[in-house]
Design an enzyme around this catalytic site. Structure first.
Site, PDB file in Angstrom:
ATOM      1  N   CYS A   9       0.561  -1.070   0.363  1.00 42.31           N
ATOM      2  CA  CYS A   9      -0.192  -0.033  -0.051  1.00 42.31           C
ATOM      3  C   CYS A   9       0.402   1.170   0.003  1.00 42.31           C
ATOM      4  O   CYS A   9       1.473   1.559   1.065  1.00 42.31           O
ATOM      5  CB  CYS A   9      -1.055   0.281   1.316  1.00 42.31           C
ATOM      6  SG  CYS A   9      -1.823   0.824   1.262  1.00 42.31           S
ATOM      7  N   CYS A  55      -0.670   3.841   1.824  1.00 41.21           N
ATOM      8  CA  CYS A  55      -0.430   4.194   3.856  1.00 41.21           C
ATOM      9  C   CYS A  55       0.520   4.558   4.030  1.00 41.21           C
ATOM     10  O   CYS A  55       0.920   5.196   5.012  1.00 41.21           O
ATOM     11  CB  CYS A  55      -0.907   2.753   4.064  1.00 41.21           C
ATOM     12  SG  CYS A  55      -2.178   1.758   3.522  1.00 41.21           S
ATOM     13  N   ASP A  56       1.533   4.051   2.949  1.00 42.84           N
ATOM     14  CA  ASP A  56       2.913   3.877   3.594  1.00 42.84           C
ATOM     15  C   ASP A  56       4.443   4.741   2.934  1.00 42.84           C
ATOM     16  O   ASP A  56       5.462   4.901   3.181  1.00 42.84           O
ATOM     17  CB  ASP A  56       4.346   2.302   3.548  1.00 42.84           C
ATOM     18  CG  ASP A  56       3.445   1.151   4.087  1.00 42.84           C
ATOM     19  OD1 ASP A  56       2.757   2.015   5.372  1.00 42.84           O
ATOM     20  OD2 ASP A  56       3.004   0.197   3.687  1.00 42.84           O
TER      21      ASP A  56
END
Ligand code: NAP
Length: 308
Positions: free
Chosen positions: A135, A138-139
């Site tokens: 992701c 997200c990261d």
């Protein structure tokens, strides 16, 4: 006695949320069960540019949150962190198993989507959450001025590689062929981006590091030469597998375990419908999932009128 829903929708991505909206407006007693939080894979996409109505694109989270609010407004009940473990048909009712409890419904829509794959190679399990990710949204921000590798050559790989260039100083795309699968417009953007280097015809063989990702080793499929690249993160975008394990044995699946339906989105089990990325369709897109969710909802409403 426990209540019986007109419909239980399993999965809260764009297909499920659209089905919930339509069922709510049809005044059906509607329950949507989502194993995580509503939004599905689309919610983890930074920017969605090909969903009509948003000429400048819209964030995946923002779009799916709006879908959720719209479904709630028309009376759908949404329960999150509720994972469905089984589905059964008994006495003209569909029993949806959650936490060892059977919830009853006259009809069901399966909209459980798909989950991204990784490779079974050394380093993946060891460095998950320590540099291995699926992701970028997200990261990605953890990789400011760092070097990352994206594995895959489809729309997800290219979109997310482009997104990662907002943070990373360099992004490798490791692809197993000499041609990308991604849409042409994405390929054009990729070619214009100086931070991206494509490692063609290559398979990722292992991920090395000490407590965190430090290097990837790739093998050229033609020469079999192995090369190491220093990286801080590895993002897998090599396609996905449908979340259909819980209904295996009941609902007919194709050879890749996607759910087979007729045109009205009904499966081989009467009163059980499927829509979105878990269905055996041609195109995995938010626009498609939304259309299929609407169609399944109308199919379920008709089923109740005629049978229940
Ligand atoms: P995908 O289209 O299936 O692409 C997967 C990529 O990973 C392919 O390039 C494939 O290589 C590669 N791959 C598969 N297995 C591999 C393995 N074992 N080792 C190395 N590479 C491997 O998956 P996706 O990009 O996740 O997209 C899924 C669906 O969502 C697609 O239908 C896509 O069009 C759609 N989507 C659309 C958008 C958009 O419209 N903006 C954005 C994201 C996703 P090969 O090319 O050699 O097969």
């Amino acid at each position: 006695m426990a209540e019986t829903y007109d419909i239980i929708i399993i999965g809260g991505g764009p297909a499920g949320l659209t089905a919930a909206l339509y069922c709510g407006r049809a005044r059906m007693k509607t329950l949507l069960l989502e194993k995580a939080t509503a939004g599905g894979q689309a919610a983890t996409t930074d920017l969605i540019e090909n969903y009509p109505g948003f000429p400048d694109g819209i964030g995946g989270y923002e779009l799916t949150e709006k879908m959720k609010q719209q479904a709630l407004r028309f009376g759908a009940e949404i329960q999150e962190i509720k994972e469905v473990s089984g589905l059964e048909v008994k006495d003209n009712l569909r029993l949806v198993k959650v936490d060892d409890i059977d919830i009853k419904a006259k009809t069901v829509i399966i909209a459980t989507g798909a989950e991204s794959k990784t490779l079974d190679i050394p380093g993946v399990a060891e460095f998950r959450g320590k540099g291995v990710s699926q992701c970028a949204t997200c990261d990605g921000a953890f990789y400011r001025d760092k070097v990352v590798a994206v594995i895959g050559g489809g729309n997800s790989a290219v979109e997310e590689a482009l997104f990662l260039t907002k943070f990373a100083s360099k992004v490798y795309i490791v692809h197993r062929r000499d041609q990308l699968r991604a849409d042409k417009i994405l390929q054009e953007r990729l070619q214009a981006n100086k931070k991206i280097e494509i490692v063609w015809n290559s398979h990722l063989k292992k991920i090395l590091g000490n407590g965190k990702v430090e290097e990837i080793v790739v093998e050229n499929k033609n020469t079999h030469d192995r090369t190491g690249h220093k990286v801080d993160g590895v993002f897998f975008y090599i396609g996905s597998v449908p979340n259909t394990g819980f209904c295996e044995g009941l609902v007919e699946l194709d050879e890749r375990e996607f759910i087979i339906t007729d045109e009205s989105m009904q499966t081989n089990i009467p009163g059980v419908f499927a829509s979105g990325d878990c269905r055996a369709n041609l195109l995995k897109q938010v626009a498609v999932a939304v259309g299929e969710g609407a169609q399944a909802a109308v199919g379920a409403e008709k089923y109740i009128e005629e049978n229940a």
